[in-house]
Write an enzyme that holds these catalytic residues in place. Structure first.
Site, short mmCIF file in Angstrom:
data_model
loop_
_atom_site.label_atom_id
_atom_site.label_comp_id
_atom_site.label_asym_id
_atom_site.label_seq_id
_atom_site.Cartn_x
_atom_site.Cartn_y
_atom_site.Cartn_z
N THR A 115 42.02 27.79 -57.55
CA THR A 115 42.60 29.03 -57.06
C THR A 115 42.20 29.24 -55.60
OG1 THR A 115 43.00 31.34 -57.58
CG2 THR A 115 40.78 30.52 -58.04
N SER A 150 37.99 35.74 -62.38
CA SER A 150 38.95 34.86 -63.07
C SER A 150 38.97 35.05 -64.59
CB SER A 150 38.61 33.39 -62.76
OG SER A 150 39.48 32.56 -63.49
N SER A 166 40.67 32.86 -66.38
CA SER A 166 41.05 31.54 -66.89
C SER A 166 40.13 31.00 -68.00
CB SER A 166 41.14 30.52 -65.74
OG SER A 166 42.22 30.88 -64.91
N GLY A 174 54.96 33.02 -47.79
CA GLY A 174 53.68 32.31 -47.69
C GLY A 174 53.51 31.31 -48.82
N GLY A 175 52.25 30.98 -49.11
CA GLY A 175 51.95 29.97 -50.13
C GLY A 175 52.47 30.35 -51.51
N LYS A 191 43.93 25.65 -52.85
CA LYS A 191 45.10 24.95 -53.42
C LYS A 191 45.67 23.87 -52.49
CE LYS A 191 46.54 28.71 -56.46
NZ LYS A 191 47.64 29.58 -56.91
N GLY A 242 52.04 40.54 -62.74
CA GLY A 242 51.99 39.10 -62.92
C GLY A 242 51.04 38.60 -64.00
N ASN A 301 47.50 23.64 -58.24
CA ASN A 301 46.62 24.56 -58.98
C ASN A 301 46.05 23.91 -60.24
OD1 ASN A 301 48.79 24.62 -60.80
ND2 ASN A 301 48.48 26.79 -61.27
N ASP A 341 52.26 27.29 -61.13
CA ASP A 341 52.44 28.72 -60.82
C ASP A 341 53.88 29.17 -61.05
OD1 ASP A 341 49.79 29.28 -60.15
OD2 ASP A 341 50.07 28.64 -58.08
P1 ATR Z 1 49.82 33.76 -50.22
O1 ATR Z 1 49.18 32.43 -50.48
O2 ATR Z 1 49.32 34.87 -51.08
O3 ATR Z 1 51.32 33.68 -50.21
P2 ATR Z 1 49.92 33.78 -47.36
O4 ATR Z 1 50.37 32.36 -47.35
O5 ATR Z 1 48.92 34.25 -46.35
O6 ATR Z 1 49.32 34.18 -48.76
O7 ATR Z 1 51.25 34.69 -47.24
C1 ATR Z 1 51.20 36.09 -47.27
C2 ATR Z 1 52.62 36.62 -47.24
O8 ATR Z 1 52.58 38.06 -47.37
C3 ATR Z 1 53.37 36.33 -45.97
O9 ATR Z 1 54.73 36.18 -46.25
C4 ATR Z 1 53.12 37.60 -45.15
O10 ATR Z 1 54.07 37.86 -44.13
P3 ATR Z 1 53.93 37.11 -42.69
O11 ATR Z 1 54.42 35.72 -42.90
O12 ATR Z 1 54.77 37.92 -41.79
O13 ATR Z 1 52.46 37.17 -42.35
C5 ATR Z 1 53.22 38.63 -46.24
N1 ATR Z 1 52.56 39.90 -45.91
C6 ATR Z 1 51.23 40.13 -45.85
N2 ATR Z 1 50.99 41.43 -45.55
C7 ATR Z 1 52.20 42.04 -45.39
C8 ATR Z 1 52.62 43.36 -45.10
N3 ATR Z 1 51.74 44.33 -44.86
N4 ATR Z 1 53.95 43.60 -45.04
C9 ATR Z 1 54.85 42.62 -45.26
N5 ATR Z 1 54.51 41.35 -45.56
C10 ATR Z 1 53.21 41.05 -45.63
#
Ligand code: ATR
Length: 270
Positions: A61, A14, A16, A128-129, A65, A236, A86, A101
């Site tokens: 983190t 981190s 931060s 995802g998140g 979260k 980022g 966060n 974020d």
């Molecule tokens: P985060 O908090 O980082 O968003 P997460 O909630 O686990 O982590 O979400 C990961 C995201 O990356 C999801 O949208 C995932 O797609 P799925 O919903 O189909 O699982 C996407 N992701 C992870 N690996 C991937 C890959 N190899 N190709 C395409 N999308 C991927």
């Protein structure tokens, strides 16, 4: 001296503490800021001990979260829509949960990188998140539409549906992305962690502004964007600094300046 911290697991990477110590020095606020490795099964216990010890606020983190969201006594609108927290401010033993974020992403895009989001077409990869955390601040900038594409199509459809009250957002499967350019592409998948780039048509990057939420090294998405005609490719790091500045403001009611810090961190990364 007012005490702040960041909880995560892992946490050694981190930046931060360095960022917040810089902000404190710049603004003349007397604060301490440490990083703490919280055990996966006792985040709540660590938070309670921190509050009892007089802690004034903390960042959260991966992977805490959503737990921080559940522990908060009150939530800002950005925390509520993100479903994750966060940043927490402690007042009279009560926890005020916020999410900076997406605010940090928009500040980096619009203020540091000079990008206008209004009326633009944005392709967001992932549902995802991370995506949940950035959608409201992006929609607040009034883009023409957000195309939300995900490997698991149903998650993109559900997320698009729940954010449609804030603006135009449509869900898709990755395989439905058309081979024609959009204005902005944001990679919010965790695919880079596995060293892969989601399989999408290359024409979509032509002339696009491409942003990866990850930082620290050139990701497969950034390589893909550079070799497919992106007008600009950015990681980022700026979002990291800006979300920290927004957390600092939430705690201290003063917004620190980010320009000098960001350029010195970029120099270290290059
Ligand atoms: P985060 O908090 O980082 O968003 P997460 O909630 O686990 O982590 O979400 C990961 C995201 O990356 C999801 O949208 C995932 O797609 P799925 O919903 O189909 O699982 C996407 N992701 C992870 N690996 C991937 C890959 N190899 N190709 C395409 N999308 C991927």
């Amino acid at each position: 001296m007012d005490k702040y911290t960041i909880f995560g697991n892992p946490i050694h990477h981190s930046l931060s503490p360095k960022i917040h110590k810089h902000f404190a020095k710049q603004t003349g606020h007397l604060i301490s800021y440490e990083k703490v490795l919280a055990p996966l099964d006792d985040f709540e216990g660590y938070v309670k001990d921190f509050v009892i010890s007089g802690g004034r606020g903390f960042n959260v983190t991966v992977p805490f979260k959503v737990e921080a969201y559940d522990l908060s006594n009150e939530l800002t609108s950005h925390a509520k829509t993100a479903g994750a927290v966060n940043t927490v401010k402690v007042e009279d033993g009560r926890l005020f949960g916020h999410n900076t974020d997406g605010i940090g992403l928009v500040a980096d895009l619009c203020e540091n990188l000079g990008l206008a989001i209004k009326d633009k077409d944005i392709l967001v990869l992932g549902a995802g998140g991370a995506t949940k955390g950035i959608l409201l601040p992006l929609l607040e900038q009034k883009p023409a539409r957000i195309l939300l594409a995900n490997r698991t199509k149903s998650k993109a459809l559900d997320l698009a549906n729940s954010f449609s009250k804030f603006g135009k957002v449509c869900g898709f499967g990755l395989e439905q992305i058309k081979d024609k350019p959009v204005d902005i592409i944001i990679n919010a998948t965790s695919a880079s962690l596995d060293g892969v780039m989601p399989d999408i048509p290359s024409g979509v990057a032509n002339g696009a502004f491409c942003y990866d939420l990850m930082y620290g090294k050139k990701t497969p998405f950034m390589e893909w964007a550079s070799s497919n005609g992106a007008i600009r490719v950015v990681d980022g790091l700026g979002m990291l600094v800006e979300q920290a500045a927004s957390s600092f403001e939430f705690w201290r009611c003063e917004k620190p300046d980010t320009i000098d810090l960001l350029s010195s961190l970029k120099e270290i990364a290059d």
